[in-house]
Design a protein around this motif. Structure first.
Motif, short mmCIF file in Angstrom:
data_model
loop_
_atom_site.label_atom_id
_atom_site.label_comp_id
_atom_site.label_asym_id
_atom_site.label_seq_id
_atom_site.Cartn_x
_atom_site.Cartn_y
_atom_site.Cartn_z
N ASN A 113 0.84 -1.20 0.00
CA ASN A 113 0.00 0.00 0.00
C ASN A 113 0.88 1.25 0.00
N ARG A 114 0.24 2.40 -0.04
CA ARG A 114 0.98 3.67 -0.11
C ARG A 114 1.81 3.89 1.15
N ASP B 27 -1.03 12.65 -8.19
CA ASP B 27 -2.43 12.44 -8.55
C ASP B 27 -2.54 12.30 -10.06
N ARG C 144 -4.84 -4.38 -8.87
CA ARG C 144 -5.76 -3.48 -8.17
C ARG C 144 -6.87 -3.07 -9.13
N LYS D 62 -9.80 8.30 -10.64
CA LYS D 62 -8.55 8.89 -10.17
C LYS D 62 -7.71 7.83 -9.46
N HIS E 207 -4.76 3.18 -5.10
CA HIS E 207 -6.03 3.87 -4.91
C HIS E 207 -5.83 5.07 -4.01
N GLU E 208 -6.66 6.07 -4.16
CA GLU E 208 -6.54 7.29 -3.38
C GLU E 208 -6.64 7.02 -1.88
N GLU E 209 -7.48 6.03 -1.50
CA GLU E 209 -7.72 5.78 -0.07
C GLU E 209 -6.67 4.90 0.57
N GLU E 210 -5.72 4.36 -0.19
CA GLU E 210 -4.71 3.45 0.39
C GLU E 210 -3.77 4.22 1.31
#
Length: 356
Positions: free
Chosen positions: A227-228, A243, A271, A278, A353-356
């Protein structure tokens, strides 16, 4: 030597959950590093192994024994603390023999084990000195020597190098690595320093807010972060995150871009993404290369550059106003305000993903 296993282990202080149900297995003779930011629970896990804290829920095993209810002295572990915890009024010899003295060992046994530990740590000439006569690195060796004399099944290290200067940290890091190779004992090491984690560990456990983010070999985590958080925590300078928009999807690849990044194809690494959605593109600074004008993927202006001899680290301001860090493995000259185009191997980029 012994294996160490956490099975659904939780630790709470009142209503505050510090460890939130972790499953970790440390193999016999393995060097495992718990790493993460301050407050992530890594030192608490170490104290649970040592028996200095009680487990709220779950099972902790050392070897073939469940040790939840065992006293610290019954667990066969030895802990080396950040603060050294050596007695200023005792000589090095007396400090190293202290655990054996408490255990009722004979004078002959204490002499033999202290001599062996001193030989391993190359500090025979320091045995009659007191801590006030020692450097920081030598004091840390005394603390490690005291642990060695106990012949533990598991060594526990709680940020043992954080009080040392940079040069001593490197020396002691190499010393601890050599010690593990020589003894072959299970070692569990806590640090917030990713360099220590990457260089010492057979296996790294990355923690965040009392939870395990990922477990794996150092280069596995570096090249394939889950993950991020893991991607950004391991590596120096940290991974860049941009982004981007998903312009197209084709099987396990996606075409992405933004005002500063020309459209490129990158692997989705299974993923799920959606077209026109986005995402976050991760690129390590070391993978970026300067490109000829008109042939780059990323476009920006040099904001700041640091020449470090064998490496030059450059901060760029991209077209969309965001910052990006590039690290070149040579001594290049960049001036603030220079236009710079960059390219990179898209196979080395990561899409999150943005939420990671």
């Amino acid at each position: 030597m012994a294996e160490v296993s956490f099975k659904g282990v939780k630790k709470s202080y009142g209503r505050v959950d510090v460890i939130k149900g972790v499953d970790i297995h440390v193999n016999d003779g393995e060097f495992v590093v718990f790493v993460g930011p301050s407050g992530c629970g890594k030192s608490t896990l170490l104290r649970l192994i040592a028996g200095l804290e009680d487990i709220t829920e779950g099972i902790l095993e050392i070897g073939s024994r469940t040790v939840n209810e065992l006293q610290p002295k019954e667990r066969g572990v030895a802990m080396v603390f950040q603060s050294y915890a050596i007695f200023p009024h005792m000589t090095v010899r007396e400090n190293m023999a202290f655990g054996l003295t408490i255990a009722g060992a004979s004078k002959q046994e204490k002499a033999r084990k202290v001599a062996e530990a001193a030989r391993i740590l190359q500090m025979e000439h320091l045995l009659e000195r007191r801590p006030s006569q020692l450097s920081g690195g030598q004091r840390q060796r005394v603390a490690i020597g005291r642990a060695i004399t106990r012949k533990p099944s598991v060594f526990l290290f709680d940020e043992p190098l954080s009080n040392l200067d940079a040069a001593l940290r490197m020396d002691m890091r190499m010393e601890i690595g050599r010690l593990h190779r020589q003894l072959g004992t299970t070692m569990i090491y806590v640090t917030h320093d990713q360099v220590e984690a990457m260089t010492l560990a057979d296996k790294i456990v990355v923690l965040r807010d009392g939870q395990v983010m990922q477990i794996g070999a150092p280069m596995e985590l570096y090249h394939e972060p889950a993950n991020r958080f893991v991607a950004g925590f391991l590596g120096a300078p940290s991974m860049n995150f941009l982004d981007v928009e998903i312009l197209d999807l084709d099987g396990e690849t996606a075409t992405v871009g933004n005002p500063s990044l020309d459209p490129i194809r990158v692997a989705t690494r299974r993923r799920p993404f959606r077209k026109d959605g986005k995402a976050i593109l991760g690129i390590r600074p070391q993978y970026l290369r300067a490109a000829q004008s008109g042939k780059g993927m990323l476009h920006g202006t040099v904001a700041h550059a640091e020449r470090l001899g064998s490496e030059t680290v450059v901060e760029l301001t991209l077209r969309d106003g965001r910052n990006l860090i590039a690290a070149f493995d040579e001594d290049k000259i960049f001036e603030p305000g220079d236009a710079l185009e960059l390219t990179f191997d898209t196979a080395l980029a990561h899409l999150f993903h943005e939420e990671e």
